[in-house]
Design an enzyme around this catalytic site. Structure first.
Site, PDB file in Angstrom:
ATOM      1  N   LYS A 176      52.347   4.501 -10.889  1.00  0.00           N
ATOM      2  CA  LYS A 176      52.445   5.821 -11.522  1.00  0.00           C
ATOM      3  C   LYS A 176      51.823   6.878 -10.618  1.00  0.00           C
ATOM      4  O   LYS A 176      51.360   6.583  -9.519  1.00  0.00           O
ATOM      5  CB  LYS A 176      51.789   5.773 -12.895  1.00  0.00           C
ATOM      6  CG  LYS A 176      52.417   4.698 -13.811  1.00  0.00           C
ATOM      7  CD  LYS A 176      51.982   4.824 -15.237  1.00  0.00           C
ATOM      8  CE  LYS A 176      52.749   5.930 -15.920  1.00  0.00           C
ATOM      9  NZ  LYS A 176      52.454   6.010 -17.371  1.00  0.00           N
ATOM     10  N   LYS A 211      51.730   2.424 -25.397  1.00  0.00           N
ATOM     11  CA  LYS A 211      51.032   3.352 -26.297  1.00  0.00           C
ATOM     12  C   LYS A 211      50.997   2.753 -27.705  1.00  0.00           C
ATOM     13  O   LYS A 211      51.811   3.074 -28.567  1.00  0.00           O
ATOM     14  CB  LYS A 211      51.720   4.713 -26.286  1.00  0.00           C
ATOM     15  CG  LYS A 211      51.648   5.407 -24.925  1.00  0.00           C
ATOM     16  CD  LYS A 211      52.399   6.724 -24.928  1.00  0.00           C
ATOM     17  CE  LYS A 211      52.329   7.389 -23.559  1.00  0.00           C
ATOM     18  NZ  LYS A 211      53.104   8.662 -23.511  1.00  0.00           N
ATOM     19  N   ASP A 227      60.191  10.640 -14.405  1.00  0.00           N
ATOM     20  CA  ASP A 227      59.235  11.126 -15.387  1.00  0.00           C
ATOM     21  C   ASP A 227      59.383  12.611 -15.687  1.00  0.00           C
ATOM     22  O   ASP A 227      59.385  13.447 -14.775  1.00  0.00           O
ATOM     23  CB  ASP A 227      57.811  10.844 -14.888  1.00  0.00           C
ATOM     24  CG  ASP A 227      56.766  11.140 -15.933  1.00  0.00           C
ATOM     25  OD1 ASP A 227      56.930  10.673 -17.079  1.00  0.00           O
ATOM     26  OD2 ASP A 227      55.785  11.832 -15.620  1.00  0.00           O
ATOM     27  N   ARG A 241      46.531  -4.982 -50.326  1.00  0.00           N
ATOM     28  CA  ARG A 241      46.452  -3.833 -49.430  1.00  0.00           C
ATOM     29  C   ARG A 241      46.596  -4.245 -47.970  1.00  0.00           C
ATOM     30  O   ARG A 241      47.276  -3.559 -47.194  1.00  0.00           O
ATOM     31  CB  ARG A 241      45.140  -3.075 -49.665  1.00  0.00           C
ATOM     32  CG  ARG A 241      44.916  -1.858 -48.757  1.00  0.00           C
ATOM     33  CD  ARG A 241      46.145  -0.982 -48.574  1.00  0.00           C
ATOM     34  NE  ARG A 241      46.753  -0.566 -49.821  1.00  0.00           N
ATOM     35  CZ  ARG A 241      47.978  -0.089 -49.921  1.00  0.00           C
ATOM     36  NH1 ARG A 241      48.754   0.001 -48.847  1.00  0.00           N
ATOM     37  NH2 ARG A 241      48.472   0.279 -51.094  1.00  0.00           N
ATOM     38  N   GLU A 269      57.104   5.431 -10.467  1.00  0.00           N
ATOM     39  CA  GLU A 269      57.297   6.694 -11.169  1.00  0.00           C
ATOM     40  C   GLU A 269      57.506   7.808 -10.148  1.00  0.00           C
ATOM     41  O   GLU A 269      56.707   7.960  -9.220  1.00  0.00           O
ATOM     42  CB  GLU A 269      56.074   7.002 -12.029  1.00  0.00           C
ATOM     43  CG  GLU A 269      56.134   8.341 -12.735  1.00  0.00           C
ATOM     44  CD  GLU A 269      54.847   8.625 -13.502  1.00  0.00           C
ATOM     45  OE1 GLU A 269      54.663   8.017 -14.565  1.00  0.00           O
ATOM     46  OE2 GLU A 269      54.037   9.431 -13.021  1.00  0.00           O
TER      47      GLU A 269
END
Length: 279
Positions: free
Chosen positions: A166, A134, A216, A99, A195
């Site tokens: 950002k 992410k 963005d 597994r 960004e």
């Protein structure tokens, strides 16, 4: 095996989670200690393969003298029903590792398969597909490895190897010009990527010394205008709202890169099984 990733530590921790203090009570109860097993791991669907060395590491961790034979190469795209790996050894050990080996192989192959689909969707446009940060905590290096097996390109691994200003950095610093100027003054040795959410942020960012722009959540028509404004002065990256339906139109705007969080954030696991005595 995978740069910057502790495979042995990952395998040990994963097996410990599954085996606990008592081990595989089912295999111990049902199978003689000297029982042998030959099995094949096969894909039920068409996939792009990633993770075979990890699967092998799980089997070898519990049976160091088992025989593991990869039947395809990492990064291969295969049809449904393809045998991927053959393993032979102590039955209890191999079933106890099954597994953990499959979970890892299914997850990484799922990422590679989805990545390959995105790469195919933008073929011929000149745009490069990127991943993002992410990822499942603790598995970033593995996820980014799987992206490479699918034909994608890695963006920064973490906060340490890429300078990306950002929207929250811009707000906290007091604006695009202030943020970029401070980043340039820090002399990190890293390119400064910024960004931008609107067209009117482009010139201030470039004037302050941005080396690359992240465009963005812009629609394809707006992206095309942004690319025209940049006019090749720096590379451009599109991000936000990217999926298999939209990515072709985004790529055709002329952006240099397209980053897609869902490659590592929400790729479905591949359907791979381990069958006794197959192959």
């Amino acid at each position: 095996m995978i740069d910057g990733f502790d495979v042995a530590g990952f395998v040990a921790a994963t097996l410990a989670e599954d085996l606990g203090e008592r081990g595989d009570v089912t295999s111990t109860a049902c199978i003689p200690a000297d029982g042998r097993l030959t099995a094949v791991l096969s894909s039920r669907d068409a996939v792009t393969v990633a993770g075979l060395p990890l699967a092998a590491a799980f089997f070898r961790a519990l049976d160091p003298v088992c025989t593991v034979e990869p039947l395809v190469k990492e990064g291969d795209s295969v049809t449904a029903g393809t045998a991927l790996l053959r393993v032979a050894g102590n039955a209890r050990a191999l079933l106890s590792a099954e597994r953990s080996a499959l979970n890892t192989l299914q997850h990484l192959t799922g990422i590679a398969t989805l990545t390959a689909a995105y790469v195919a969707a933008i073929a011929g446009t000149g745009a490069t597909l990127l991943d993002t940060r992410k990822t499942i905590p603790g598995m970033r290096r593995l996820a980014k490895y799987a992206v490479r097996m699918g034909g994608g390109t890695n963006h920064r691994v973490g906060l340490f190897d890429g300078l990306l200003i950002k929207d929250n950095h811009i707000a906290a610093a007091g604006g695009v010009t202030a943020a970029v100027s401070a980043a340039r003054a820090a002399n990190s040795g890293l390119p400064v990527q910024v960004e931008v959410d609107t067209l009117d942020q482009i010139e201030p960012a470039l004037a302050a010394g941005a080396d690359r722009l992240l465009l963005d959540n812009m629609s394809p028509p707006l992206l095309a205008r942004a690319v025209a404004l940049v006019a090749g002065r720096v590379p451009t990256e599109a991000s936000g709202g990217v999926n298999l339906t939209t990515i072709r139109a985004i790529a055709e705007t002329g952006v240099t890169f397209i980053s897609v969080g869902r490659l590592t954030q929400s790729a479905p696991a591949a359907d791979i099984g381990m069958d006794y005595g197959s192959g």
